[in-house]
Write a protein that holds these residues in place. Structure first.
Motif, short mmCIF file in Angstrom:
data_model
loop_
_atom_site.label_atom_id
_atom_site.label_comp_id
_atom_site.label_asym_id
_atom_site.label_seq_id
_atom_site.Cartn_x
_atom_site.Cartn_y
_atom_site.Cartn_z
N SER A 179 0.85 -1.20 0.00
CA SER A 179 0.00 0.00 0.00
C SER A 179 0.88 1.24 0.00
O SER A 179 1.95 1.24 0.59
CB SER A 179 -0.92 0.01 1.22
OG SER A 179 -1.76 -1.12 1.24
N TRP A 180 0.41 2.26 -0.69
CA TRP A 180 1.16 3.53 -0.71
C TRP A 180 0.21 4.66 -1.09
O TRP A 180 -0.93 4.43 -1.51
CB TRP A 180 2.33 3.47 -1.69
CG TRP A 180 1.95 3.39 -3.15
CD1 TRP A 180 1.74 4.44 -4.00
CD2 TRP A 180 1.73 2.20 -3.91
NE1 TRP A 180 1.42 3.97 -5.25
CE2 TRP A 180 1.41 2.60 -5.23
CE3 TRP A 180 1.77 0.83 -3.62
CZ2 TRP A 180 1.11 1.69 -6.24
CZ3 TRP A 180 1.48 -0.07 -4.63
CH2 TRP A 180 1.16 0.36 -5.92
N VAL A 181 0.69 5.88 -0.96
CA VAL A 181 -0.07 7.07 -1.38
C VAL A 181 0.51 7.55 -2.69
O VAL A 181 1.72 7.72 -2.83
CB VAL A 181 0.01 8.18 -0.32
CG1 VAL A 181 -0.69 9.45 -0.83
CG2 VAL A 181 -0.63 7.72 0.98
N SER A 182 -0.36 7.77 -3.68
CA SER A 182 0.10 8.13 -5.01
C SER A 182 -0.43 9.51 -5.41
O SER A 182 -1.52 9.92 -5.01
CB SER A 182 -0.39 7.09 -6.03
OG SER A 182 0.25 7.25 -7.26
N TRP A 219 -4.18 9.73 -3.64
CA TRP A 219 -5.01 8.53 -3.54
C TRP A 219 -4.21 7.42 -2.89
O TRP A 219 -3.01 7.29 -3.11
CB TRP A 219 -5.47 8.09 -4.94
CG TRP A 219 -6.49 9.00 -5.53
CD1 TRP A 219 -6.29 10.29 -5.94
CD2 TRP A 219 -7.87 8.72 -5.76
NE1 TRP A 219 -7.45 10.82 -6.44
CE2 TRP A 219 -8.45 9.87 -6.33
CE3 TRP A 219 -8.66 7.59 -5.57
CZ2 TRP A 219 -9.79 9.94 -6.69
CZ3 TRP A 219 -10.00 7.65 -5.93
CH2 TRP A 219 -10.56 8.82 -6.47
N VAL A 220 -4.89 6.63 -2.07
CA VAL A 220 -4.27 5.48 -1.43
C VAL A 220 -4.45 4.27 -2.34
O VAL A 220 -5.56 3.97 -2.79
CB VAL A 220 -4.90 5.19 -0.05
CG1 VAL A 220 -4.24 3.96 0.59
CG2 VAL A 220 -4.77 6.40 0.86
N VAL A 221 -3.34 3.60 -2.63
CA VAL A 221 -3.34 2.45 -3.54
C VAL A 221 -3.01 1.19 -2.75
O VAL A 221 -2.02 1.15 -2.02
CB VAL A 221 -2.32 2.63 -4.68
CG1 VAL A 221 -2.43 1.48 -5.68
CG2 VAL A 221 -2.53 3.96 -5.39
N HIS A 222 -3.84 0.17 -2.90
CA HIS A 222 -3.60 -1.14 -2.32
C HIS A 222 -3.39 -2.12 -3.47
O HIS A 222 -4.30 -2.33 -4.28
CB HIS A 222 -4.77 -1.59 -1.45
CG HIS A 222 -5.12 -0.62 -0.36
ND1 HIS A 222 -4.46 -0.56 0.84
CD2 HIS A 222 -6.07 0.36 -0.32
CE1 HIS A 222 -4.98 0.39 1.59
NE2 HIS A 222 -5.96 0.97 0.91
N LYS A 223 -2.19 -2.69 -3.55
CA LYS A 223 -1.87 -3.58 -4.66
C LYS A 223 -1.69 -5.01 -4.17
O LYS A 223 -1.02 -5.25 -3.16
CB LYS A 223 -0.57 -3.13 -5.35
CG LYS A 223 -0.20 -3.95 -6.58
CD LYS A 223 1.20 -3.62 -7.08
CE LYS A 223 2.25 -4.22 -6.16
NZ LYS A 223 3.62 -4.09 -6.70
#
Length: 361
Positions: free
Chosen positions: A27-30, A37-41
């Motif tokens: 997870s990271w902030v993009s 936006w917070v991204v969960h991969k």
């Protein structure tokens, strides 16, 4: 985390996790045109992805994209991914083309994912045209796919009237060309990337893409900071050897003064973006760094004064604008700013006097 105080590229908010079944979750902030936006991969390593039989594909799958890699990718939202499954299976059976054409798309300001959806597209790692997709493919091998869930960070929709909703998509990496880590690059190669990011940042700022501009300037700063240390050591070594002749067999790279001037300009430009994005604390920090690196940078002093005004730090703001007047005595903007500060101080003193008067009466 307050999104209006974050501009750095792909800030990790959760450490990557994995399990014995080959599932990696990150997870990271993009940074996107619409804010943060917070991204969960979720990346699943299938048997086919771990055991590649074709030698050409194995060569491509043994490595991951790096700076400058051209990547053949496809991004599909959930419903598109289901429709394109049969196409994906067909391409998998025949191995998929390894030739990667040049990038052919522009950053899309009206899309969080910033990339044409449902079709194979070429992107160049490091340019920042599509922040979320780039961050995904940098951790993938050829032939892999991952699932992402993208949600607006707290306050990400404050600049937009339309509601911001969660997005679920699949990112596929078909093939890519070799790239380089930043430490593998020569000083000339780093310098070209720095200039490219700075130019792209200016283009994005003029088009109204403030988040994209801030991202470009941040990318340039990361490279120029490393370049500054490298050039200082290299030039000190040349002086020790009393070598003043131009480089013949290898690139000379930019001078230390040139790198420092570029660094000051980047901090100043990033400060301007942060002022527009209502990030006065970050704007003050970057403007102050710019003035330290280049005391004669008039724009940096003006932006420092503006940031201090937004923070109601009127004493520091006055000092910054007075410094600007010394550099540019004809600056009407500085004169007006100083008048505004005097008016605000009189109003503040008057309000304080009224409160004290009520207390003692």
């Amino acid at each position: 985390m307050d999104p209006v105080e974050a501009v750095e590229h792909s800030q990790v908010v959760d450490a990557a996790a994995s399990d014995p079944n080959g599932v990696d979750v990150t997870s990271w902030v993009s940074v996107c045109p619409r804010g943060l936006w917070v991204v969960h991969k979720t990346l699943t390593h299938s048997e086919r992805q771990r055991k590649v039989s074709d030698s050409r594909e194995a060569l491509s799958s043994a490595y991951k994209p790096r700076l400058g890699s051209l990547c053949r990718v496809r991004v599909c939202v959930v419903d598109q991914a289901e429709k394109s499954a049969s196409v994906k299976d067909h391409e998998t059976k025949r191995g998929g083309p390894l030739e990667v054409p040049e990038a052919t798309f522009r950053r899309q300001l009206d899309s969080v994912l910033q990339i044409p959806l449902g079709e194979w597209t070429t992107l160049k790692v490091g340019e920042g045209h599509c922040d979320i997709t780039e961050a995904c493919v940098e951790a993938m091998r050829a032939g892999e796919s991952c699932q992402i869930r993208v949600t607006p960070a707290n306050g990400a929709g404050m600049w937009h009237s339309q509601p911001m909703q969660e997005i679920c998509a699949t990112v596929e990496l078909q093939a890519f060309t070799p790239g380089k880590e930043s430490w593998q690059m020569s000083s000339d190669e780093k310098w070209e990337w720095v200039k490219s990011h700075k130019e792209r940042g200016g283009q994005r700022f003029r088009s109204g893409d403030l988040w994209g501009a801030a991202d470009s300037y941040s990318r340039a700063l990361k490279l120029v900071i490393a370049l500054q240390g490298f050039e200082a050591v290299r030039q000190e070594h040349q002086i020790d050897e009393q070598s003043t002749a131009p480089c013949k067999n290898q690139p000379c790279g930019p001078t230390v003064n040139k790198v420092q001037s570029m660094k000051a300009e980047l901090h100043s430009n990033l400060s301007l973006c942060q002022l527009k994005l209502k990030q006065p604390v970050r704007a003050k920090e970057n403007a102050a760094k710019a003035t330290q690196l280049e005391p004669g940078h008039a724009k940096a002093w003006y932006r420092l004064g503006q940031a201090c005004q937004m923070l109601n730090e009127l004493v520091e703001a006055r000092l910054a604008f007075r410094k600007l007047l010394k550099l540019q005595p004809e600056s009407m903007a500085a004169v007006k700013a100083l008048k505004d500060i005097s008016i605000r101080e009189r109003e503040t003193n008057a309000q304080l006097g009224q409160r004290l008067s009520k207390m003692f009466n």
